[in-house]
Design a protein around this motif. Structure first.
Motif, PDB file in Angstrom:
ATOM      1  N   UNK A 113       0.807  -1.225   0.000  1.00 48.19           N
ATOM      2  CA  UNK A 113       0.000   0.000   0.000  1.00 48.19           C
ATOM      3  C   UNK A 113       0.841   1.275   0.000  1.00 48.19           C
ATOM      4  N   UNK A 114       2.147   1.134  -0.156  1.00 47.34           N
ATOM      5  CA  UNK A 114       3.009   2.320  -0.226  1.00 47.34           C
ATOM      6  C   UNK A 114       2.590   3.187  -1.412  1.00 47.34           C
ATOM      7  N   UNK A 115       2.574   4.488  -1.180  1.00 42.05           N
ATOM      8  CA  UNK A 115       2.278   5.493  -2.213  1.00 42.05           C
ATOM      9  C   UNK A 115       0.882   5.363  -2.831  1.00 42.05           C
ATOM     10  N   UNK A 116      -0.057   4.770  -2.101  1.00 38.24           N
ATOM     11  CA  UNK A 116      -1.436   4.663  -2.587  1.00 38.24           C
ATOM     12  C   UNK A 116      -2.327   5.750  -1.994  1.00 38.24           C
ATOM     13  N   UNK A 117      -1.874   6.388  -0.911  1.00 37.11           N
ATOM     14  CA  UNK A 117      -2.688   7.393  -0.246  1.00 37.11           C
ATOM     15  C   UNK A 117      -3.685   6.808   0.737  1.00 37.11           C
ATOM     16  N   UNK A 118      -3.771   5.496   0.821  1.00 37.87           N
ATOM     17  CA  UNK A 118      -4.693   4.851   1.759  1.00 37.87           C
ATOM     18  C   UNK A 118      -4.114   4.976   3.165  1.00 37.87           C
ATOM     19  N   UNK A 153      10.482  -0.611  13.763  1.00 38.90           N
ATOM     20  CA  UNK A 153      10.366  -1.702  12.796  1.00 38.90           C
ATOM     21  C   UNK A 153       9.021  -1.730  12.087  1.00 38.90           C
ATOM     22  N   UNK A 154       7.944  -1.460  12.807  1.00 38.73           N
ATOM     23  CA  UNK A 154       6.602  -1.677  12.274  1.00 38.73           C
ATOM     24  C   UNK A 154       5.866  -0.419  11.839  1.00 38.73           C
ATOM     25  N   UNK A 155       6.397   0.738  12.165  1.00 35.23           N
ATOM     26  CA  UNK A 155       5.730   1.988  11.788  1.00 35.23           C
ATOM     27  C   UNK A 155       6.707   2.895  11.041  1.00 35.23           C
ATOM     28  N   UNK A 156       7.752   3.334  11.734  1.00 36.03           N
ATOM     29  CA  UNK A 156       8.681   4.296  11.134  1.00 36.03           C
ATOM     30  C   UNK A 156       9.273   3.785   9.820  1.00 36.03           C
ATOM     31  N   UNK A 157       9.558   2.505   9.727  1.00 35.24           N
ATOM     32  CA  UNK A 157      10.186   1.937   8.530  1.00 35.24           C
ATOM     33  C   UNK A 157       9.320   2.096   7.277  1.00 35.24           C
ATOM     34  N   UNK A 158       8.007   2.287   7.445  1.00 39.33           N
ATOM     35  CA  UNK A 158       7.090   2.367   6.295  1.00 39.33           C
ATOM     36  C   UNK A 158       6.624   3.788   5.992  1.00 39.33           C
ATOM     37  N   UNK A 217       7.266   7.766   5.064  1.00 39.58           N
ATOM     38  CA  UNK A 217       5.936   8.298   4.800  1.00 39.58           C
ATOM     39  C   UNK A 217       5.213   7.608   3.641  1.00 39.58           C
ATOM     40  N   UNK A 218       5.877   6.650   2.964  1.00 36.92           N
ATOM     41  CA  UNK A 218       5.262   6.027   1.783  1.00 36.92           C
ATOM     42  C   UNK A 218       3.913   5.398   2.110  1.00 36.92           C
ATOM     43  N   UNK A 219       3.843   4.679   3.222  1.00 33.81           N
ATOM     44  CA  UNK A 219       2.573   4.124   3.678  1.00 33.81           C
ATOM     45  C   UNK A 219       2.054   5.031   4.776  1.00 33.81           C
ATOM     46  N   UNK A 220       0.823   5.479   4.627  1.00 31.63           N
ATOM     47  CA  UNK A 220       0.243   6.457   5.555  1.00 31.63           C
ATOM     48  C   UNK A 220      -0.321   5.762   6.796  1.00 31.63           C
ATOM     49  N   UNK A 221       0.553   5.518   7.762  1.00 30.23           N
ATOM     50  CA  UNK A 221       0.110   4.936   9.023  1.00 30.23           C
ATOM     51  C   UNK A 221      -0.284   6.100   9.927  1.00 30.23           C
ATOM     52  N   UNK A 274      10.572   9.561  18.459  1.00 25.50           N
ATOM     53  CA  UNK A 274      10.888   9.518  17.029  1.00 25.50           C
ATOM     54  C   UNK A 274      10.277  10.690  16.253  1.00 25.50           C
ATOM     55  N   UNK A 275       9.608  11.596  16.986  1.00 26.68           N
ATOM     56  CA  UNK A 275       8.979  12.748  16.334  1.00 26.68           C
ATOM     57  C   UNK A 275       7.768  12.376  15.487  1.00 26.68           C
ATOM     58  N   UNK A 276       7.105  11.284  15.829  1.00 25.36           N
ATOM     59  CA  UNK A 276       5.955  10.810  15.048  1.00 25.36           C
ATOM     60  C   UNK A 276       4.621  10.973  15.773  1.00 25.36           C
ATOM     61  N   UNK A 277       4.639  11.510  16.981  1.00 22.64           N
ATOM     62  CA  UNK A 277       3.428  11.562  17.802  1.00 22.64           C
ATOM     63  C   UNK A 277       2.349  12.488  17.257  1.00 22.64           C
ATOM     64  N   UNK A 278       2.695  13.443  16.417  1.00 21.34           N
ATOM     65  CA  UNK A 278       1.679  14.321  15.817  1.00 21.34           C
ATOM     66  C   UNK A 278       1.062  13.677  14.575  1.00 21.34           C
ATOM     67  N   UNK A 279       1.747  12.680  14.060  1.00 18.72           N
ATOM     68  CA  UNK A 279       1.335  12.009  12.824  1.00 18.72           C
ATOM     69  C   UNK A 279       0.610  10.691  13.094  1.00 18.72           C
ATOM     70  N   UNK A 280       1.005   9.989  14.155  1.00 13.97           N
ATOM     71  CA  UNK A 280       0.467   8.665  14.457  1.00 13.97           C
ATOM     72  C   UNK A 280      -0.130   8.687  15.863  1.00 13.97           C
TER      73      UNK A 280
END
Length: 193
Positions: A70-75, A101-106, A108-112, A147-153
């Protein structure tokens, strides 16, 4: 319990469970389960999801094959951290490693956009799971902050409607009396901006 938080939780449960009410939800979301025989590959699921107009997916784990497909699909994805990991997530280093491993690695291509910690823990009546739930939520949130991801995830937990004593009408909604002491700290878990 504050009524607005109850409505927020109820609308989240409704949208996650795949039920869509156009008045409440502006986009279609689906659950992506993988426990069955003869399932299509994740690469073949992408066009199926897009063909029905779904823009949000709840994945019960963080399957790398699905997240890559689902990378780069916008889903947008909600990934799950299963009950079997709750005790391990009491350790901050383990939580940090899981997020990397399970979030940051994907990204911004996959919108988690969200992680659900545990699944219907309070209705299993398993005190070891219940005792691990909030610390796991807190440590995963701390890992996202680090990891600076708390505003995004965002971080949340999923429960069935079995946690409710009264569900109708919604204005009379209340939690089961035997769960109030367990669920109150989860409701007070800081909502992210």
């Amino acid at each position: 319990m504050e009524y607005s938080r109850f409505c927020y939780c109820a609308s989240l449960i409704i949208s996650i469970s795949g039920l869509v009410f156009p008045v409440m939800v502006g986009s279609l979301g689906i659950n992506y389960g993988q426990i069955a025989n003869n399932l299509p590959t994740p690469d073949n699921v992408v066009p199926l999801v897009k063909s029905i107009g779904a823009t949000k997916v709840k994945l019960y784990d963080a399957d790398p094959r699905v997240l890559k497909a689902f990378a780069n699909t916008g889903v947008e994805f909600i990934v799950g951290l299963g009950n079997e990991y709750l005790s391990k997530m009491r350790d901050q280093e383990a939580a940090q490693a899981w997020v990397k491993t399970n979030v940051q690695a994907y990204l911004p291509a996959t919108k988690i956009t969200c992680i659900t910690i545990g699944n219907e823990v309070l209705t299993f009546n398993d005190t070891s799971l219940t005792d691990h739930l909030l610390p796991a939520m807190q440590n995963i949130h701390t890992a996202l902050v680090n990891l600076g991801l708390d505003k995004q995830v965002l971080v949340t937990t999923a429960h069935s409607l079995a946690i409710l004593q009264v569900s109708y009408p919604p204005s009379a909604g209340s939690f089961r009396k035997d769960l109030v002491g367990c669920i109150t700290p989860h409701i007070e878990f800081p909502l992210q901006d």
